[in-house]
Design a protein around this motif. Structure first.
Motif, short mmCIF file in Angstrom:
data_model
loop_
_atom_site.label_atom_id
_atom_site.label_comp_id
_atom_site.label_asym_id
_atom_site.label_seq_id
_atom_site.Cartn_x
_atom_site.Cartn_y
_atom_site.Cartn_z
N ARG A 12 0.85 -1.20 0.00
CA ARG A 12 0.00 0.00 0.00
C ARG A 12 0.88 1.25 0.00
O ARG A 12 1.86 1.32 0.75
N TRP A 85 -5.47 2.35 -4.22
CA TRP A 85 -5.04 1.05 -3.66
C TRP A 85 -6.15 0.46 -2.79
O TRP A 85 -6.48 -0.72 -2.92
N ASP A 86 -6.69 1.28 -1.90
CA ASP A 86 -7.72 0.78 -0.97
C ASP A 86 -8.97 0.33 -1.72
O ASP A 86 -9.58 -0.69 -1.37
#
Length: 107
Positions: A12, A85-86
């Motif tokens: 992340r 990313w999340d």
């Protein structure tokens, strides 16, 4: 996220709050309360950002840029990388189910 990668990354991206917490505040010698006052926001706002529980908003990006002689884009780009990313981590199975729309040939 396992073996998934995003833009060649296996981990992340760093949250902008971590940059502020680990690098910026120690370098400028301010605590959270002083930094919050400098930015004109509440200590809670700064604390939640530093603890990575709050995203950098456009407003906060402008405040950080002004205070730290950077640009709003620096902070927004970092936040966007985390958000992308999340989202991929959370919804990848749904994204994979979306089929590409075939384009019709021009007449």
């Amino acid at each position: 996220m396992g073996t998934k990668m995003l833009h060649g990354r296996k981990r992340r991206p760093t949250h902008p709050g971590a940059i502020l917490r680990e690098i910026v505040l120690p370098e400028i010698g301010m605590n959270q309360g002083e930094f919050a006052a400098w930015l004109g926001v509440s200590r809670r706002t700064v604390n939640e950002l530093l603890q990575e529980r709050r995203p950098v908003t456009v407003d906060m990006a402008h405040r950080l840029a002004r205070a730290l002689k950077t640009s709003p884009e620096v902070w927004l780009n970092m936040q966007q990388a985390v958000d992308i990313w999340d989202a991929l981590d959370r919804y990848e199975h749904q994204y994979q189910a979306i089929k590409t729309i075939a384009r019709k040939h021009a007449a």
